[in-house]
Design a protein around this motif. Structure first.
Motif, PDB file in Angstrom:
ATOM      1  N   GLY A  15      29.455   7.948  -0.315  1.00  0.00           N
ATOM      2  CA  GLY A  15      29.502   7.383   1.020  1.00  0.00           C
ATOM      3  C   GLY A  15      30.600   6.340   1.179  1.00  0.00           C
ATOM      4  O   GLY A  15      31.189   6.196   2.251  1.00  0.00           O
ATOM      5  N   PHE A  16      30.876   5.618   0.106  1.00  0.00           N
ATOM      6  CA  PHE A  16      31.917   4.584   0.140  1.00  0.00           C
ATOM      7  C   PHE A  16      33.261   5.095  -0.377  1.00  0.00           C
ATOM      8  O   PHE A  16      34.151   4.309  -0.697  1.00  0.00           O
ATOM      9  CB  PHE A  16      31.488   3.363  -0.692  1.00  0.00           C
ATOM     10  CG  PHE A  16      30.394   2.565  -0.058  1.00  0.00           C
ATOM     11  CD1 PHE A  16      30.614   1.894   1.128  1.00  0.00           C
ATOM     12  CD2 PHE A  16      29.141   2.489  -0.649  1.00  0.00           C
ATOM     13  CE1 PHE A  16      29.606   1.150   1.720  1.00  0.00           C
ATOM     14  CE2 PHE A  16      28.129   1.753  -0.071  1.00  0.00           C
ATOM     15  CZ  PHE A  16      28.354   1.078   1.122  1.00  0.00           C
ATOM     16  N   ARG A  17      33.406   6.412  -0.475  1.00  0.00           N
ATOM     17  CA  ARG A  17      34.608   6.996  -1.050  1.00  0.00           C
ATOM     18  C   ARG A  17      35.907   6.520  -0.408  1.00  0.00           C
ATOM     19  O   ARG A  17      36.837   6.132  -1.123  1.00  0.00           O
ATOM     20  CB  ARG A  17      34.515   8.514  -1.023  1.00  0.00           C
ATOM     21  CG  ARG A  17      35.461   9.177  -1.994  1.00  0.00           C
ATOM     22  CD  ARG A  17      35.187  10.628  -2.075  1.00  0.00           C
ATOM     23  NE  ARG A  17      35.660  11.251  -0.828  1.00  0.00           N
ATOM     24  CZ  ARG A  17      35.859  12.534  -0.682  1.00  0.00           C
ATOM     25  NH1 ARG A  17      35.597  13.349  -1.667  1.00  0.00           N
ATOM     26  NH2 ARG A  17      36.294  13.017   0.457  1.00  0.00           N
ATOM     27  N   PRO A  18      36.038   6.485   0.906  1.00  0.00           N
ATOM     28  CA  PRO A  18      37.304   6.006   1.489  1.00  0.00           C
ATOM     29  C   PRO A  18      37.619   4.551   1.100  1.00  0.00           C
ATOM     30  O   PRO A  18      38.760   4.228   0.783  1.00  0.00           O
ATOM     31  CB  PRO A  18      37.077   6.130   2.998  1.00  0.00           C
ATOM     32  CG  PRO A  18      35.990   7.126   3.154  1.00  0.00           C
ATOM     33  CD  PRO A  18      35.126   6.983   1.945  1.00  0.00           C
ATOM     34  N   LEU A  19      36.601   3.715   1.110  1.00  0.00           N
ATOM     35  CA  LEU A  19      36.796   2.319   0.717  1.00  0.00           C
ATOM     36  C   LEU A  19      37.205   2.221  -0.753  1.00  0.00           C
ATOM     37  O   LEU A  19      38.142   1.491  -1.105  1.00  0.00           O
ATOM     38  CB  LEU A  19      35.513   1.528   0.973  1.00  0.00           C
ATOM     39  CG  LEU A  19      35.522   0.053   0.572  1.00  0.00           C
ATOM     40  CD1 LEU A  19      36.499  -0.721   1.460  1.00  0.00           C
ATOM     41  CD2 LEU A  19      34.126  -0.529   0.683  1.00  0.00           C
ATOM     42  N   LEU A  20      36.508   2.966  -1.600  1.00  0.00           N
ATOM     43  CA  LEU A  20      36.827   2.947  -3.033  1.00  0.00           C
ATOM     44  C   LEU A  20      38.233   3.470  -3.311  1.00  0.00           C
ATOM     45  O   LEU A  20      38.941   2.935  -4.157  1.00  0.00           O
ATOM     46  CB  LEU A  20      35.784   3.761  -3.822  1.00  0.00           C
ATOM     47  CG  LEU A  20      34.368   3.193  -3.833  1.00  0.00           C
ATOM     48  CD1 LEU A  20      33.402   4.173  -4.494  1.00  0.00           C
ATOM     49  CD2 LEU A  20      34.338   1.859  -4.549  1.00  0.00           C
ATOM     50  N   HIS A  21      38.639   4.525  -2.601  1.00  0.00           N
ATOM     51  CA  HIS A  21      39.998   5.054  -2.767  1.00  0.00           C
ATOM     52  C   HIS A  21      41.044   4.004  -2.394  1.00  0.00           C
ATOM     53  O   HIS A  21      42.082   3.886  -3.042  1.00  0.00           O
ATOM     54  CB  HIS A  21      40.209   6.327  -1.932  1.00  0.00           C
ATOM     55  CG  HIS A  21      39.689   7.561  -2.582  1.00  0.00           C
ATOM     56  ND1 HIS A  21      40.378   8.255  -3.544  1.00  0.00           N
ATOM     57  CD2 HIS A  21      38.522   8.216  -2.421  1.00  0.00           C
ATOM     58  CE1 HIS A  21      39.670   9.286  -3.940  1.00  0.00           C
ATOM     59  NE2 HIS A  21      38.531   9.283  -3.281  1.00  0.00           N
ATOM     60  N   GLY A  22      40.766   3.251  -1.341  1.00  0.00           N
ATOM     61  CA  GLY A  22      41.680   2.183  -0.943  1.00  0.00           C
ATOM     62  C   GLY A  22      41.817   1.117  -2.026  1.00  0.00           C
ATOM     63  O   GLY A  22      42.917   0.661  -2.327  1.00  0.00           O
ATOM     64  N   TRP A  23      40.686   0.734  -2.623  1.00  0.00           N
ATOM     65  CA  TRP A  23      40.735  -0.271  -3.696  1.00  0.00           C
ATOM     66  C   TRP A  23      41.476   0.257  -4.916  1.00  0.00           C
ATOM     67  O   TRP A  23      42.302  -0.428  -5.502  1.00  0.00           O
ATOM     68  CB  TRP A  23      39.327  -0.677  -4.109  1.00  0.00           C
ATOM     69  CG  TRP A  23      38.610  -1.546  -3.132  1.00  0.00           C
ATOM     70  CD1 TRP A  23      39.136  -2.184  -2.040  1.00  0.00           C
ATOM     71  CD2 TRP A  23      37.230  -1.867  -3.147  1.00  0.00           C
ATOM     72  NE1 TRP A  23      38.164  -2.885  -1.390  1.00  0.00           N
ATOM     73  CE2 TRP A  23      36.981  -2.708  -2.041  1.00  0.00           C
ATOM     74  CE3 TRP A  23      36.172  -1.528  -3.970  1.00  0.00           C
ATOM     75  CZ2 TRP A  23      35.721  -3.215  -1.754  1.00  0.00           C
ATOM     76  CZ3 TRP A  23      34.915  -2.035  -3.689  1.00  0.00           C
ATOM     77  CH2 TRP A  23      34.696  -2.872  -2.594  1.00  0.00           C
TER      78      TRP A  23
END
Length: 166
Positions: A15-23
């Motif tokens: 669910g947090f994949r886009p945020l994690l990819h950004g980090w």
């Protein structure tokens, strides 16, 4: 129960994949490897180590020893990012303040290692170590307050002075 917990964590990560990819995209290769190694020693290794005594009198327990390894590695890791985020002037002090809540001795190890190779940071790193030592007294007061109010009252003046003048 573990399978259900793992499923929940996996779902949250997806669910947090886009945020994690950004980090992750902001990390260089060395930082990503350090993050993965910290996860390996803290999550994987710690979960497989036995929590029982070995040897004569059951004196050696690998589980709490490995917790110390995780603690020191974690403080070094957080210290690196504190320095990266706040700069060389404030990073060691921030690391010392938070690390001193856990272990001022563990905090002193990494700055000493860095100062050995970089003369320009010695004063700043020493300030971070002193901050960890001062935080140690506040940690002791907090624990005394939680566990024994009479002891807290006896220690309040002396440990506050030690923290202030460190």
């Amino acid at each position: 129960m573990r399978a259900a917990s793992s499923a929940v964590v996996a779902t949250l990560l997806l669910g947090f994949r886009p945020l994690l990819h950004g980090w992750v995209s902001k990390l260089d290769q060395r930082e990503l490897e350090a993050t993965l190694k910290l996860l390996l020693i803290s999550v994987v290794m710690l979960s497989v180590l036995p929590d029982q005594g070995y040897g004569p009198w059951q004196m050696f327990n690998p589980y709490p020893v490995w917790w110390l390894v995780v603690l020191i590695a974690g403080i070094s890791y957080l210290g690196y990012f504190a320095i990266k985020i706040t700069g060389h002037r404030l990073g060691p002090v921030v690391t010392g303040a938070f690390g001193g809540l856990v272990s001022s001795t563990a905090v002193a190890i990494n700055p000493a290692r860095i100062a050995k190779h970089d003369d320009t940071l010695r004063n700043t790193l020493a300030t971070g170590t002193l901050t960890a030592c001062a935080t140690m007294f506040a940690r002791t007061l907090l624990l005394a307050f939680i566990m024994n109010s009479a002891l807290f009252r006896q220690l309040l003046v002396s440990l506050s002075a030690m923290s202030a003048f460190t």
